[in-house]
Enzyme design. Structure first.
Site, PDB file in Angstrom:
ATOM      1  N   PRO A  77       0.845  -1.210   0.000  1.00 37.31           N
ATOM      2  CA  PRO A  77       0.000   0.000   0.000  1.00 37.31           C
ATOM      3  C   PRO A  77       0.871   1.248   0.000  1.00 37.31           C
ATOM      4  CG  PRO A  77       0.079  -0.969   2.199  1.00 37.31           C
ATOM      5  CD  PRO A  77       0.785  -1.931   1.289  1.00 37.31           C
ATOM      6  N   HIS A 278       7.765   1.269   7.886  1.00 34.97           N
ATOM      7  CA  HIS A 278       7.008   2.227   7.070  1.00 34.97           C
ATOM      8  C   HIS A 278       7.917   2.893   6.037  1.00 34.97           C
ATOM      9  CE1 HIS A 278       2.788   3.770   7.318  1.00 34.97           C
ATOM     10  NE2 HIS A 278       3.252   4.641   6.424  1.00 34.97           N
TER      11      HIS A 278
END
EC number: 1.1.2.3
Length: 379
Positions: A77, A278
């Site tokens: 994503p 991340h």
């Protein structure tokens, strides 16, 4: 330019995108130490080259969460990636479908779930953040069920957004109102190909899944303000009960860097985890994914499916991550660069490059199937 690698796609993306979009995609938090270490620590892993082994038949397929796929990779994503090309996530899901790998749609995508579902020919994954508005989360989960998403990626490492200096330097953060908008328009005007393809022909410019709660405020500064105000810093492990009550399919917890957190995810019924920092965009100075992965795989690898992302820029890096203990690898910036450079065709070409590089790495380490890629191939 001739494109032969992910690094080439990055340069092509830099040339095509407005500066504020490229730096948003390319940058990390604070001094970007973790961002650099993600790639460097992978690159410094040496492999054992083996010879005189029959590698005439190499099978790169694997099974993740009960579904067989052509490669042990998925498209991660990536927020706002759909602005890199016209209706970008719809293009990317088509490329992933053709390659027979999963695509993961971000909560903060440019294209909404129904649009991506209409473009897809196979089930895709959906990524969700913990948001203060539980009713809105419940609605998103219902949309994911309706779209027949085959797995939920629940990102847990963003109770608050990280501080990314590059976004301030380009006016994407900290410069609201007319001044910030004018700054971004000026950057877009010097990228006429992108301005026409995305800025004009890529309309409407709604912020996908969060458009309903923005209530007509469609400016990019509205989106960032919404993120700052709606991510939930009170998130804790008990919140998984809420997710499980609304989602019955495979649940993947993304953002794990510590073995204790991995064990907790396993105890609370997750089907998989993503070892991830991340992309170096949250807390700078934490372990690279490559360094965090082995002890986590040792702790929970028999109990759930361990995936990993961070710093993967080649098929060789995919093999390295698998050797460190991952069952599958998520590609983030790699597909974002490729999408920005060449749209759907770029993502397809990037995946072809990853496949070819994996094949060479497997052949020269004597591996003919994915399950043979273990720490034994590390020097």
């Amino acid at each position: 330019m001739i494109i032969a690698s992910v690094a080439d796609f990055r340069e092509a993306a830099r040339r095509r995108l407005p500066r504020f979009l490229f730096e948003y995609m390319d940058g990390g938090s604070y001094g970007e130490v973790t961002l650099r270490k993600n790639a460097e620590d992978l690159a410094h892993l040496a492999l054992r080259q083996r010879v005189l082994r029959d590698v005439s038949k190499i099978d790169m397929s694997t099974t993740l969460f009960g579904v067989k796929q052509a490669l042990p990779v998925a498209l991660a994503p990536v927020g706002l990636a759909g602005l890199n090309a016209r209706r970008g996530e719809a293009q990317a899901v088509r490329a992933a479908n053709k390659a027979d790998i999963p695509f993961t749609l971000s909560t903060v995508s440019a294209c909404a779930l129904p649009e991506v579902s209409a473009a897809a020919t196979k089930p895709f994954w959906f990524q969700l953040y913990m948001i203060r508005d539980r009713a809105f989360m419940k609605d998103l989960l219902a949309q994911a069920v309706e779209a027949q998403c085959s797995a939920l990626v629940f990102t847990v490492d963003m109770p608050v957004p990280g501080s990314r200096y590059r976004d301030y330097h380009t006016g994407l953060a900290g410069s609201g109102g007319m001044k910030g908008a004018a700054w971004r328009v000026g950057q877009a005007m010097v990228r006429p190909e992108w301005a026409w393809d995305v800025g004009v022909m890529g309309r409407p410019h709604h912020l996908g899944n969060v458009a309903p709660v923005l209530k007509g405020n469609t400016g990019i500064e509205d989106f960032f303000a919404w993120m700052r105000n709606n991510f939930d810093p009170s998130i804790n492990w008990r919140d998984l009960d809420f997710i499980r009550s609304e989602w019955k399919g495979p649940l993947i917890i993304k953002g794990i860097l510590d073995p204790e957190d991995a064990r907790e995810a396993s105890k609370l019924g997750a089907d998989g985890i993503v070892v991830s920092n991340h992309g170096g965009r949250q807390l700078d100075g934490v372990l690279s994914s490559a360094r965090a992965l082995p002890p986590i795989a040792d702790a929970v690898g028999d109990d759930l499916t361990v995936l990993a992302d961070g710093g993967v820029r080649s098929g060789l890096d995919v093999v390295r991550m698998l050797a460190l203990g991952a069952r599958g690898v998520l590609l983030g910036r790699a597909w974002s660069y490729a999408l920005a450079a060449k749209g759907e065709a770029g993502v397809s070409k990037m995946l072809d490059i990853i496949t070819a590089e994996m094949r060479v790495a497997m052949a020269l380490t004597g591996c003919t199937s994915i399950d043979q890629i273990t720490r034994e191939i590390l020097a």
